[in-house]
Design an enzyme around this catalytic site. Sequence first.
Site, PDB file in Angstrom:
ATOM      1  N   GLU A 158       0.806  -1.219   0.000  1.00  0.00           N
ATOM      2  CA  GLU A 158       0.000   0.000   0.000  1.00  0.00           C
ATOM      3  C   GLU A 158       0.848   1.282   0.000  1.00  0.00           C
ATOM      4  OE1 GLU A 158      -3.017  -0.288   3.022  1.00  0.00           O
ATOM      5  OE2 GLU A 158      -4.055  -1.902   1.956  1.00  0.00           O
ATOM      6  N   GLU A 275      -5.146  -8.463  -0.457  1.00  0.00           N
ATOM      7  CA  GLU A 275      -5.926  -8.289   0.770  1.00  0.00           C
ATOM      8  C   GLU A 275      -7.356  -7.954   0.372  1.00  0.00           C
ATOM      9  OE1 GLU A 275      -4.517  -5.370   3.512  1.00  0.00           O
ATOM     10  OE2 GLU A 275      -2.406  -5.958   3.298  1.00  0.00           O
TER      11      GLU A 275
END
Length: 503
Positions: A158, A275
């Site tokens: 991220e 995820e």
Amino acid sequence: MIRVPDAPTGRLSDAWRACVGTGRVELALRRDYQDSLALLQREIGFRYIRGHGLLSDGMGVYRPYDWQGERRVQHSFTYVDQVVDAYLALGIRPFLELGFMPTELASGERTVFWWRGNVTPPRSHQEWADLVRSTMAHLIDRYGLDEVRTWPVEVWNEPNLADFWEGADEAAYHRLYEVTAGAVKEVDASLQVGGPAISPGADEWLERFAEFAERRGVPVDFVSKHAYTSGPAQHVPFGVHQTLAPASALLDQFAAARARLKGSKLAELPLHITEFNSSYRPDNPVHDTAFHAAYLAPVLAYGGDHADSFSYWTFSDMFEEAGVPTALFHGGFGLLTHRQVKKPTYHLYAFMARMGPDLLSRADDHLVTRHPDGRVTVLAWAPVDPTGEPSGPERHRLRLSVPIASGAAFVRRSSADEEHGNARTAWQRMGSPRSPRPHQLDVLHEAAEPARHHLRLPVEEGRVDLDLTLARHEVTLVELSPVEEEAPPWADEGRLLGREAPG
């Protein structure tokens, strides 16, 4: 009555089982963690596992030292080996995430999580490249080139969020990716490397990542991103609450990646959702509920249409992003923290693991498959309103006409709902104890088991009528097997007490 087709309409994707998330990989050094992962593998059987912190300080890989006035670096893989050995022994392979930055190699002090994963760029890209090369070369030396070639290597986590990459600096991430991918490919050109592992709401990074990779000739073997449907955190002591978008928004996020990359050289690459979940917060109690299983059921049923894998974040309640867990239930499937007390979402995955490979029917509230031996499996769920207002009907009826080749069908039904397969309900009724006593844990284990029922239904003209009534937030698995009657002709239940059967 919905008529299920006789012939398969295709194959059921198992992208839902390709990978599962874990807290920091260092947790795999714990025996109780390994015991929980063993249970997960026996009952569900994931192929890969992904977690943070492979290169963070807790794993002790990057070890600088001084000798005779000269700074040197040793790369130590003691903990890495123990983690990977544990994974492979349990039949699951690592999906490697390269991060976070070792403190002694970091250019800054910014960290994330209570265990302080450093999220700044390396102060020396050359030393970072040496670390990556050394890590991959060691893994190949220990586990073999053919094996390690099957392990995807994801660059960072991220980077579009300042919490995970200092300043969310896109150009700095591109530089890190280029250096990292080059180092991986120097070890072996067939190793799989990819990214950019972005969080939801940053899909424009995908287009610029594709442009950067093409412009610079940087290797990319797969694309990765994350998907969540939760709104801003509403904090309470030791927890949060969040609004949720409909579960279909997860499928939209899965599909958006390839739409964004259309026309680029990355468009046809494997897409890994490394995820996904409703909430990214481990301390959001929504993960513990029957609602959550029914909410995610259509995602498991349809997600493989859009991605090559989508990894549930995370399998274990030992999930320390917000600190050491303080509540009985905490973010994962329920495993580990309280001696493997399972949650409804765990049962959803376990039910999916018992589905057949041939897809017969799929809709907003059910999935029907067939096994090679003739068994037919039905996964059904009560549709939910993500807002909780209204909370959903008390009952949901589903009627199916199912093809089966025999004169009778044995029916096995397993269910999780507000009352069954749901330890949280029992825990609340006993006063929500923070540290359940042994006899209370026994009750919770019992309550965590799904409800099970068996019956026999007649088959007429190769079909059985299956009439299901689901409770609110129920997820149920129905397995129908052809009956081969082997009772002797003198078997007579009416004579169990020695009496003559009525004439």
